[in-house]
Design an enzyme around this catalytic site. Structure first.
Site, PDB file in Angstrom:
ATOM      1  N   GLU A 109       0.848  -1.198   0.000  1.00 18.28           N
ATOM      2  CA  GLU A 109       0.000   0.000   0.000  1.00 18.28           C
ATOM      3  C   GLU A 109       0.878   1.242   0.000  1.00 18.28           C
ATOM      4  O   GLU A 109       1.993   1.208   0.506  1.00 18.28           O
ATOM      5  CB  GLU A 109      -0.848   0.046   1.286  1.00 18.28           C
ATOM      6  CG  GLU A 109      -1.764  -1.114   1.458  1.00 18.28           C
ATOM      7  CD  GLU A 109      -2.299  -1.209   2.897  1.00 18.28           C
ATOM      8  OE1 GLU A 109      -2.379  -0.184   3.592  1.00 18.28           O
ATOM      9  OE2 GLU A 109      -2.608  -2.334   3.301  1.00 18.28           O
ATOM     10  N   LYS A 111       2.315   4.562   1.417  1.00 19.01           N
ATOM     11  CA  LYS A 111       2.436   5.080   2.772  1.00 19.01           C
ATOM     12  C   LYS A 111       2.053   6.560   2.714  1.00 19.01           C
ATOM     13  O   LYS A 111       2.778   7.380   2.143  1.00 19.01           O
ATOM     14  CB  LYS A 111       3.859   4.899   3.284  1.00 19.01           C
ATOM     15  CG  LYS A 111       4.025   5.288   4.717  1.00 19.01           C
ATOM     16  CD  LYS A 111       5.359   4.790   5.248  1.00 19.01           C
ATOM     17  CE  LYS A 111       5.494   5.066   6.728  1.00 19.01           C
ATOM     18  NZ  LYS A 111       5.487   6.483   7.068  1.00 19.01           N
ATOM     19  N   ASP A 113       1.572  10.270   3.808  1.00 23.65           N
ATOM     20  CA  ASP A 113       2.372  11.088   4.711  1.00 23.65           C
ATOM     21  C   ASP A 113       1.477  12.056   5.481  1.00 23.65           C
ATOM     22  O   ASP A 113       1.271  13.194   5.073  1.00 23.65           O
ATOM     23  CB  ASP A 113       3.418  11.855   3.887  1.00 23.65           C
ATOM     24  CG  ASP A 113       4.545  12.351   4.763  1.00 23.65           C
ATOM     25  OD1 ASP A 113       4.580  11.979   5.951  1.00 23.65           O
ATOM     26  OD2 ASP A 113       5.385  13.115   4.257  1.00 23.65           O
ATOM     27  N   TYR A 218      -6.685   2.108   6.676  1.00 24.90           N
ATOM     28  CA  TYR A 218      -5.914   0.960   6.175  1.00 24.90           C
ATOM     29  C   TYR A 218      -5.818  -0.199   7.146  1.00 24.90           C
ATOM     30  O   TYR A 218      -5.184  -1.195   6.840  1.00 24.90           O
ATOM     31  CB  TYR A 218      -4.504   1.410   5.776  1.00 24.90           C
ATOM     32  CG  TYR A 218      -3.840   2.325   6.795  1.00 24.90           C
ATOM     33  CD1 TYR A 218      -3.481   1.871   8.051  1.00 24.90           C
ATOM     34  CD2 TYR A 218      -3.591   3.661   6.486  1.00 24.90           C
ATOM     35  CE1 TYR A 218      -2.881   2.713   8.968  1.00 24.90           C
ATOM     36  CE2 TYR A 218      -2.999   4.510   7.406  1.00 24.90           C
ATOM     37  CZ  TYR A 218      -2.644   4.028   8.648  1.00 24.90           C
ATOM     38  OH  TYR A 218      -2.074   4.863   9.561  1.00 24.90           O
ATOM     39  N   LYS A 305      10.921   3.041   2.387  1.00 22.46           N
ATOM     40  CA  LYS A 305      10.932   4.493   2.209  1.00 22.46           C
ATOM     41  C   LYS A 305      11.483   4.848   0.840  1.00 22.46           C
ATOM     42  O   LYS A 305      12.526   4.331   0.435  1.00 22.46           O
ATOM     43  CB  LYS A 305      11.808   5.138   3.301  1.00 22.46           C
ATOM     44  CG  LYS A 305      11.253   4.993   4.705  1.00 22.46           C
ATOM     45  CD  LYS A 305       9.925   5.715   4.821  1.00 22.46           C
ATOM     46  CE  LYS A 305       9.631   6.148   6.212  1.00 22.46           C
ATOM     47  NZ  LYS A 305      10.044   7.430   6.616  1.00 22.46           N
ATOM     48  N   CYS A 398      35.156  19.827  25.778  1.00 20.81           N
ATOM     49  CA  CYS A 398      33.708  19.871  25.602  1.00 20.81           C
ATOM     50  C   CYS A 398      33.226  21.295  25.276  1.00 20.81           C
ATOM     51  O   CYS A 398      33.583  22.231  25.993  1.00 20.81           O
ATOM     52  CB  CYS A 398      33.025  19.364  26.868  1.00 20.81           C
ATOM     53  SG  CYS A 398      31.236  19.557  26.819  1.00 20.81           S
ATOM     54  N   CYS A 401      31.011  22.527  28.560  1.00 25.67           N
ATOM     55  CA  CYS A 401      31.535  22.767  29.910  1.00 25.67           C
ATOM     56  C   CYS A 401      33.048  22.904  29.935  1.00 25.67           C
ATOM     57  O   CYS A 401      33.622  23.182  30.988  1.00 25.67           O
ATOM     58  CB  CYS A 401      31.103  21.625  30.831  1.00 25.67           C
ATOM     59  SG  CYS A 401      31.986  20.100  30.468  1.00 25.67           S
ATOM     60  N   CYS A 416      32.329  13.539  26.743  1.00 31.27           N
ATOM     61  CA  CYS A 416      32.795  14.505  27.735  1.00 31.27           C
ATOM     62  C   CYS A 416      32.958  13.750  29.050  1.00 31.27           C
ATOM     63  O   CYS A 416      32.057  13.023  29.472  1.00 31.27           O
ATOM     64  CB  CYS A 416      31.773  15.626  27.894  1.00 31.27           C
ATOM     65  SG  CYS A 416      32.193  16.711  29.271  1.00 31.27           S
ATOM     66  N   CYS A 421      28.703  17.895  33.516  1.00 32.28           N
ATOM     67  CA  CYS A 421      28.665  18.700  32.284  1.00 32.28           C
ATOM     68  C   CYS A 421      27.256  19.244  32.027  1.00 32.28           C
ATOM     69  O   CYS A 421      26.283  18.491  32.013  1.00 32.28           O
ATOM     70  CB  CYS A 421      29.123  17.836  31.112  1.00 32.28           C
ATOM     71  SG  CYS A 421      28.800  18.580  29.519  1.00 32.28           S
TER      72      CYS A 421
HETATM   73  S1  IVH Z   1      -0.144   0.277   8.671  1.00 32.24           S
HETATM   74  C1  IVH Z   1       1.715  -1.156  13.027  1.00 32.24           C
HETATM   75  N1  IVH Z   1      -0.572   1.391   6.365  1.00 32.24           N
HETATM   76  O1  IVH Z   1       2.898   5.019   8.668  1.00 32.24           O
HETATM   77  C2  IVH Z   1       1.487   0.063  12.213  1.00 32.24           C
HETATM   78  N2  IVH Z   1       0.466   2.712   8.048  1.00 32.24           N
HETATM   79  O2  IVH Z   1       5.325   3.897  10.652  1.00 32.24           O
HETATM   80  C3  IVH Z   1       0.541  -0.253  11.099  1.00 32.24           C
HETATM   81  N3  IVH Z   1       0.942   5.009   7.379  1.00 32.24           N
HETATM   82  O3  IVH Z   1       1.902   4.868  12.024  1.00 32.24           O
HETATM   83  C4  IVH Z   1       0.423   0.873  10.191  1.00 32.24           C
HETATM   84  N4  IVH Z   1       0.116   4.858   5.348  1.00 32.24           N
HETATM   85  O4  IVH Z   1       0.790   6.599  10.489  1.00 32.24           O
HETATM   86  C5  IVH Z   1      -0.067   1.569   7.607  1.00 32.24           C
HETATM   87  N5  IVH Z   1      -1.054   2.239   4.288  1.00 32.24           N
HETATM   88  C6  IVH Z   1      -0.573   2.409   5.500  1.00 32.24           C
HETATM   89  C7  IVH Z   1      -0.034   3.645   5.930  1.00 32.24           C
HETATM   90  C8  IVH Z   1       0.495   3.745   7.214  1.00 32.24           C
HETATM   91  C9  IVH Z   1       0.701   5.656   6.229  1.00 32.24           C
HETATM   92  C10 IVH Z   1       1.624   5.583   8.547  1.00 32.24           C
HETATM   93  C11 IVH Z   1       0.940   5.352   9.870  1.00 32.24           C
HETATM   94  C12 IVH Z   1       1.891   4.524  10.673  1.00 32.24           C
HETATM   95  C13 IVH Z   1       3.198   4.830  10.019  1.00 32.24           C
HETATM   96  C14 IVH Z   1       4.111   3.615  10.127  1.00 32.24           C
END
Ligand code: IVH
Length: 659
Positions: A109, A111, A113, A218, A305, A398, A401, A416, A421
């Protein structure tokens, strides 16, 4: 037609119009018709307040103003995902899963943002929404989320369900809000994610309603109660009336996973909202328990990512920061440059070796990217552009300090050596108060810095003495009565934080969140932990010699013991209560599952039994307490009858598991 029916019909029509327009992007009535329906409903609701209903679409206009958000404890924690940055990490992720369940299949899926949200429905009606917060405790943002046009207030089935999704802001809505802010002379939001998160934290839901936030769902809490696979969950969410991102893929091999990632990387450039990767989830939900979890992440899913963008800029200076363990981190001060949606003026240089290996010097031109799309990092020098820059030389004192720095044999970092410190203290304080540790809201970096400079905060116990200075604090720049009250409340609340968070918050070298959890499980009180012996510690599976040594030397230090005693005298929680075992009829009972069940696979039924404290065995004996028998049960059922063992049918099982 009665007034009540008229109102109900209008509500249904408007809910449908919202769904067609905002969820399906397929409006069936004109804006004019929509406005007329809404106007009529608003008028009727004003005339007949006895038919008020929180599920009415008129509630999407907002209007409720809160003075703070109430905390919400998640029924099931909202975890984050482990990240994958390249193909070889993807290979290892796949191999790890393939070892446990051979030939796994996946749902891939986009991700999105934005910010995660949990949505709770009772009998098909929206009742609550909460932010992720620290994963365990979030904030109740029901009224703000209610204003999101694509959020269904009533589902297509009258069920109880908790759904997870992402609130985001489209590029168009983002441009609009920033334009308005520019006109009002306000600071601009740096990216749509910040704008969405900032909007959800508005106390006035009318303002939120104007921000045009969007939503994709999701996931479902306890998904196996509803479906068998992640793909089916997505279809089910869609069927219930939730907005689901349409670009998901069912993937059957590692090769296909790689192809889908390339596909998504191309696709995302055309989308009207930000995405930062691909979420890869094992499709078969019944394997999730088997695959397990780390402290922060489930192992059945990961976030791939997308490659971050890199830019050229100039290193203006190299400065040094002191970390909470006293570690010194060199940081490049850069000529500000725009990378992946925000302005970057500093980037980490990690340590002396990193700088020397890449031969980074002040006044060099360098490539900078955002590691994991978050942390700016200098990746390469452009040597063609170098003139007569001086080679880099590490400092030996440092910067905070003036204490002597030391680099231990075999380590890359300098530390340090001064135990008092001031630089160390401040990072220790920031870490202690942070979300991941004691979660003292409002005691963020800036506030710690200010209170540290003004000498109110030098040590961790000082946090719990701040209430003595309540009046003085109100006079500090940026403070006021409200902010001080909020700060002191948050400090007071933190006294009840779980013991493992406190231990993690102390910043003991090598003790991260997971190790802290392990430690408090074995040593459930501070007294026991202080007395922990090296020989005992190293027998704990997750704890090796290095961690054991750190723990023992931390608790050998009288300064640390005195600090902990002082914290205890302020009433901080220093014990760990073992998780309660669910008191269910199935607790400690042995089951055999046989035959074909209509609503569950046998694996699912078994995992439900285990969740409720029962055991599942493969064969019937005198020790069996129950045989759960589905259709066409054969010899196991015969044997159970022969031995006089309780036989449970599927219907009874369903009733019992909900008790
Ligand atoms: S599943 C156990 N599906 O990405 C977490 N997350 O680091 C299950 N996110 O906290 C998340 N799109 O905020 C899932 N299709 C998607 C997503 C998604 C964005 C975000 C979500 C989650 C973070 C994961």
């Amino acid at each position: 037609m009665s007034i009540e029916t008229k109102i109900k019909n209008l509500r249904n029509q408007i809910n449908e119009a919202n769904y067609d327009y905002h969820t399906k992007d397929n409006p069936k009535i004109s804006d004019f018709q929509y406005d007329a329906l809404l106007k009529e409903l608003i008028e009727l609701e004003q005339l007949y307040p006895e038919f008020d209903d929180p599920s009415s679409p008129t509630k999407k206009i907002g209007g409720i103003v809160l003075d703070k958000f109430i905390k919400h404890t998640h029924k099931v924690p909202m975890m984050s995902l482990g990240n994958i940055f390249n193909e070889s990490e993807l290979d290892s992720f796949y191999e790890r899963i393939d070892k446990v369940i051979s030939n796994p299949t996946f749902a891939a899926e986009l991700k999105i943002d934005g910010l995660a949200v949990s949505l709770i429905y009772e009998s098909g009606k929206f009742v609550k929404a909460a932010t992720r917060g620290n994963g365990t405790i979030g904030e109740d943002v029901t009224e703000n989320v209610r204003t999101i046009k694509s959020l269904p207030l009533v589902l297509n089935e009258p069920i109880d369900i908790e759904v997870r999704g992402e609130i985001y802001m489209s590029h168009e809505a983002f441009k609009k809000v920033n334009l308005e802010r520019a006109n009002e002379g306000l600071d601009l939001f740096v990216n749509p994610r910040n704008a969405a998160a900032g909007s959800i934290r508005q106390l006035d839901s009318k303002i939120v309603a104007k921000r045009s936030l969007s939503l994709f769902t999701y996931a479902v809490v306890e998904p196996m109660l509803y479906q068998k696979t992640q793909i089916d969950i997505l279809k089910y969410l869609d069927k219930l009336g939730f907005p689901v991102n349409p670009h998901y893929k069912y993937v059957e091999s590692l090769e296909a996973l790689k192809e889908s990632i390339n596909y998504f990387d191309e696709l995302r450039k055309k989308l009207k909202y930000d995405t930062d990767g691909v979420v890869i989830k094992v499709n078969d939900l019944s394997t999730y328990d088997m695959l397990g979890f780390t402290a922060k992440h489930p192992k059945y899913a990961a976030a791939y990512k997308f490659q971050a963008e890199k830019q050229i800029t100039e290193v203006k200076d190299i400065i040094f920061q002191v970390g909470r363990t006293g570690v010194i981190t060199p940081v490049a001060e850069l000529k500000p440059v725009f990378i992946s949606g925000s302005l970057v003026s500093r980037a980490t240089l990690h340590n002396e070796d990193y700088i020397l290996n890449k031969d980074i010097r002040i006044n060099d031109y360098v490539y900078v990217h955002k590691a994991g799309e978050i942390i700016p990092e200098v990746i390469e020098v452009i040597f063609d552009k170098r003139n007569d820059q001086e080679p880099f030389k590490m400092i030996d004192h440092c910067p905070a300090c003036g204490g002597v720095l030391e680099r231990k044999l075999g380590e890359a970092d300098y530390y340090c050596t001064n135990p008092n410190c001031s630089g160390k203290n401040i990072f220790g304080l920031i870490h202690f108060a942070s979300r991941v540790a004691m979660d003292i809201d409002t005691l963020g970096e800036k506030v710690v810095e200010l209170l540290h400079d003004q000498t109110y905060l030098q040590t961790i116990p000082d946090i719990y003495k701040l209430n003595q200075y309540s009046n003085e604090l109100q006079e500090l720049p940026g403070f006021g009565k409200k902010k001080v009250e909020k700060l002191l409340d948050a400090i007071e609340n933190s006294k009840n934080m779980s013991f493992d968070k406190l231990i993690f918050g102390l910043g003991i070298k090598n003790v991260g969140a997971k190790v802290a959890k392990t430690l408090v499980n074995v040593y459930p009180s501070i007294e026991l932990l202080i007395d922990a012996k090296y020989e005992d510690l190293i027998t704990i599976p997750e704890i090796g010699p290095e961690i054991a040594l750190s723990v023992v030397s931390y608790f050998k230090d009288n300064n640390n013991i005195n600090m902990l005693l002082e914290l205890k005298s302020f009433g901080l929680n220093m014990t760990h209560e073992k998780e309660e075992i669910l008191e269910h009829e199935f607790n400690n009972k042995t089951f055999v599952v046989t035959g074909t069940l209509d609503s569950f696979s046998r694996t699912e039924a078994s995992s439900i039994i285990e969740k409720l404290g029962g055991k599942v065995s493969g064969s019937v004996s005198k020790k069996t307490d129950y045989v759960l028998a589905g259709r066409d049960a054969g010899s196991k059922l015969d044997k159970a009858l022969e031995l006089g063992i309780n036989v449970m049918d599927e219907e009874t099982f369903k009733v019992k598991i909900n008790e």
